[in-house]
Design a protein around this motif. Structure first.
Motif, PDB file in Angstrom:
ATOM      1  N   TYR A 195      35.833  55.386  33.832  1.00 54.66           N
ATOM      2  CA  TYR A 195      36.094  54.703  35.085  1.00 54.66           C
ATOM      3  C   TYR A 195      37.449  53.999  34.979  1.00 54.66           C
ATOM      4  N   VAL A 196      38.191  53.999  36.081  1.00 53.00           N
ATOM      5  CA  VAL A 196      39.476  53.293  36.130  1.00 53.00           C
ATOM      6  C   VAL A 196      39.539  52.469  37.402  1.00 53.00           C
ATOM      7  N   GLY A 197      39.909  51.201  37.261  1.00 50.72           N
ATOM      8  CA  GLY A 197      40.175  50.346  38.399  1.00 50.72           C
ATOM      9  C   GLY A 197      41.625  49.882  38.375  1.00 50.72           C
ATOM     10  N   LEU A 198      42.264  49.843  39.549  1.00 56.05           N
ATOM     11  CA  LEU A 198      43.644  49.369  39.673  1.00 56.05           C
ATOM     12  C   LEU A 198      43.702  48.259  40.714  1.00 56.05           C
ATOM     13  N   HIS A 199      44.493  47.257  40.415  1.00 50.70           N
ATOM     14  CA  HIS A 199      44.635  46.111  41.313  1.00 50.70           C
ATOM     15  C   HIS A 199      46.045  45.562  41.136  1.00 50.70           C
ATOM     16  N   ILE A 200      46.468  44.698  42.012  1.00 55.04           N
ATOM     17  CA  ILE A 200      47.773  44.048  41.885  1.00 55.04           C
ATOM     18  C   ILE A 200      47.593  42.570  42.185  1.00 55.04           C
ATOM     19  N   GLY A 201      48.313  41.735  41.450  1.00 57.98           N
ATOM     20  CA  GLY A 201      48.212  40.305  41.703  1.00 57.98           C
ATOM     21  C   GLY A 201      49.085  39.512  40.760  1.00 57.98           C
TER      22      GLY A 201
ATOM     23  N   ASP B   1      46.161  34.416  21.538  1.00 55.34           N
ATOM     24  CA  ASP B   1      46.136  35.748  22.125  1.00 55.34           C
ATOM     25  C   ASP B   1      47.249  35.795  23.165  1.00 55.34           C
ATOM     26  N   PHE B   2      48.139  36.775  23.045  1.00 59.25           N
ATOM     27  CA  PHE B   2      49.218  36.940  24.020  1.00 59.25           C
ATOM     28  C   PHE B   2      48.722  37.949  25.042  1.00 59.25           C
ATOM     29  N   THR B   3      48.325  37.474  26.206  1.00 59.64           N
ATOM     30  CA  THR B   3      47.675  38.349  27.168  1.00 59.64           C
ATOM     31  C   THR B   3      47.919  37.833  28.581  1.00 59.64           C
ATOM     32  N   VAL B   4      47.196  38.379  29.538  1.00 53.67           N
ATOM     33  CA  VAL B   4      47.271  37.913  30.919  1.00 53.67           C
ATOM     34  C   VAL B   4      45.941  37.296  31.311  1.00 53.67           C
ATOM     35  N   VAL B   5      46.010  36.251  32.114  1.00 51.48           N
ATOM     36  CA  VAL B   5      44.804  35.627  32.644  1.00 51.48           C
ATOM     37  C   VAL B   5      45.037  35.310  34.119  1.00 51.48           C
ATOM     38  N   GLY B   6      43.943  35.140  34.828  1.00 42.62           N
ATOM     39  CA  GLY B   6      44.028  34.797  36.241  1.00 42.62           C
ATOM     40  C   GLY B   6      42.960  35.535  37.024  1.00 42.62           C
ATOM     41  N   PRO B   7      42.720  35.128  38.258  1.00 41.40           N
ATOM     42  CA  PRO B   7      41.701  35.774  39.081  1.00 41.40           C
ATOM     43  C   PRO B   7      41.895  37.280  39.217  1.00 41.40           C
ATOM     44  N   ALA B   8      43.146  37.730  39.244  1.00 39.06           N
ATOM     45  CA  ALA B   8      43.397  39.164  39.422  1.00 39.06           C
ATOM     46  C   ALA B   8      42.862  39.977  38.247  1.00 39.06           C
ATOM     47  N   VAL B   9      42.858  39.388  37.039  1.00 39.56           N
ATOM     48  CA  VAL B   9      42.334  40.088  35.863  1.00 39.56           C
ATOM     49  C   VAL B   9      40.831  40.266  36.005  1.00 39.56           C
ATOM     50  N   ASN B  10      40.134  39.212  36.428  1.00 41.33           N
ATOM     51  CA  ASN B  10      38.697  39.332  36.648  1.00 41.33           C
ATOM     52  C   ASN B  10      38.400  40.362  37.736  1.00 41.33           C
TER      53      ASN B  10
END
Length: 418
Positions: free
Chosen positions: A315-321, A335-344
């Protein structure tokens, strides 16, 4: 070689080692300066083990004339097969087994049957001097515990005592400079393998402080292997990791080929992002990665079926934010990563694939901003409120008719490549 040129060469190696001169340039500069000072070198090879998921080590060559050999090479494991047999026949293996740090061989002496000796003699080299410089426990990283090198001459009298004395003084300095360069490469490799390409570069440039983040707009990818828990439960324990690795490789290769950055492996899931000043370009790259991922899965499944191994899809999901990109965690574990509502949100979109019986879903925000052609390839699967997300939105998938009719070089593929 007299004392003064010997000191000059030693100082040159130290300076260039500190400056970060690449290993092949260090070896070439060393050999050329030795020859200029009267040492009749004809060939040199140095190599050192490393930390790498594929290669056991890296080596470097220098010849006194034109050669079709590359000046750098990488070698795989020497623990099994033909590579192991060749290693066990080498002068270096003999030196390690017998505790020797130095070996000088007359290449005309037929009593030596070490690998490579006969080939060197056929090419006109007369004498061979090999060195093994062991690292101490504090200086060892994984299998990187020795610096190996050999030098040959075409001079009929071989290396005299003055030449050998110079090599004994200078080769350890060369080894230290090359070890320094190898450690930098190890740091880069570990960063790329465990952090991701862009993330590793940022960390190696010094972005290590907790809480140092930047707000960026990105296309987010989340993929998940379909039915992995059930498949893992019915296959042998020794098959689980190869199964997960195969499908992770298929997705990561596709993401990297399209210019994306893999941020995190979460079990059998992959979190990635695509960035560009023009977000339409980033979206097109993400679509290209998903298309390549499907191709990779088809090739992988054909191979696994022929081997009698279980297959699946993903399965693949794509989003932008907008997300925060940087260091998150404790003082001694970041951890060097991304966080935020768009990740969830992107992970929720991917999890909806099973509910709507589609392997690929994108958000309304992702579809918005695509050109007319891009939007026409995506059709709505319905309007949903995602778990933990406070608003309803349409989710889109690739038009099934287009997906069914698509062939290599078809309209959709040409669109992605444009």
């Amino acid at each position: 070689m007299e004392l003064t040129p010997r000191l000059r060469l030693s100082n040159w190696l130290v300076r260039q080692g500190l400056m970060g001169l690449p290993e092949n340039d260090l070896l070439r500069g060393f050999c050329e300066r030795c020859r200029a000072a009267g040492m009749p070198l004809s060939r040199a090879i140095v190599f050192i083990d490393t930390l790498h998921p594929i290669f056991e080590g890296r080596g470097f060559r220098w010849n006194d004339g034109e050669s079709n050999e590359s000046d750098a090479f990488e070698y795989g494991s020497t623990s099994t097969g033909e590579a192991n047999q060749t290693w066990r026949r080498s002068a270096f293996y003999h030196m390690l087994e017998n505790g020797h740090e130095e070996m000088v061989i007359d290449l005309a002496d037929p009593s030596h049957d070490f690998s490579m000796i006969g080939e060197l003699a056929e090419k006109g080299h007369k004498h061979f001097a090999a060195f093994v410089h062991r690292f101490g426990e504090a200086g060892t990283i994984g299998e990187m515990d020795c610096f190996y090198s050999y030098y040959t001459t075409r001079h009929s009298d071989g290396f005299d005592e003055h030449h050998m004395a110079a090599l004994r003084d200078l080769v350890p300095v060369l080894g230290l400079a090359i070890k320094s360069a190898a450690q930098v490469e190890i740091a880069r490799t570990l960063g790329r393998v465990y952090l991701g390409r862009d993330t590793a570069e940022q960390v190696l440039r010094g972005r290590m402080q907790r809480g140092v983040t930047e707000k960026i707009k990105a296309v987010l990818w989340y993929s998940d292997v379909r039915g992995s828990t059930a498949i893992s439960a019915r296959i042998g324990p020794d098959e689980i990791i190869p199964f997960l690795n195969d499908y992770a490789q298929a997705s990561i290769d596709a993401i990297h080929d399209a210019g994306g950055e893999v941020l995190k492996l979460i079990g059998d899931g992959v979190l990635a992002m695509f960035t560009n000043e023009n977000m339409a370009v980033a979206k097109r790259a993400a679509l290209r990665a998903e298309h390549r991922f499907r191709h990779n899965i088809r090739v992988l499944n054909d191979r696994r079926e022929n081997e009698g191994r279980p297959t699946t899809t993903a399965y693949v999901g794509l989003h932008i934010g907008e997300v925060f990109y940087g260091n998150i965690g404790s003082e001694d574990r970041l951890d060097f990563t991304v966080v935020g509502p768009a990740v969830n949100e992107v992970s929720r979109i991917a999890s909806m694939c099973n509910s709507v019986d589609r392997e690929f879903l994108v958000s309304t925000a992702f579809r918005t901003g695509l050109d007319n052609a891009g939007r026409n390839y995506l059709v709505s699967t319905g309007r949903f409120v995602l778990r933990g997300i406070g608003h309803a939105q349409d989710l889109y998938t690739l038009d099934p008719a287009i997906a069914a009719d698509e062939v290599v070089g078809g309209k959709y593929e040409r669109y992605l490549a444009s």
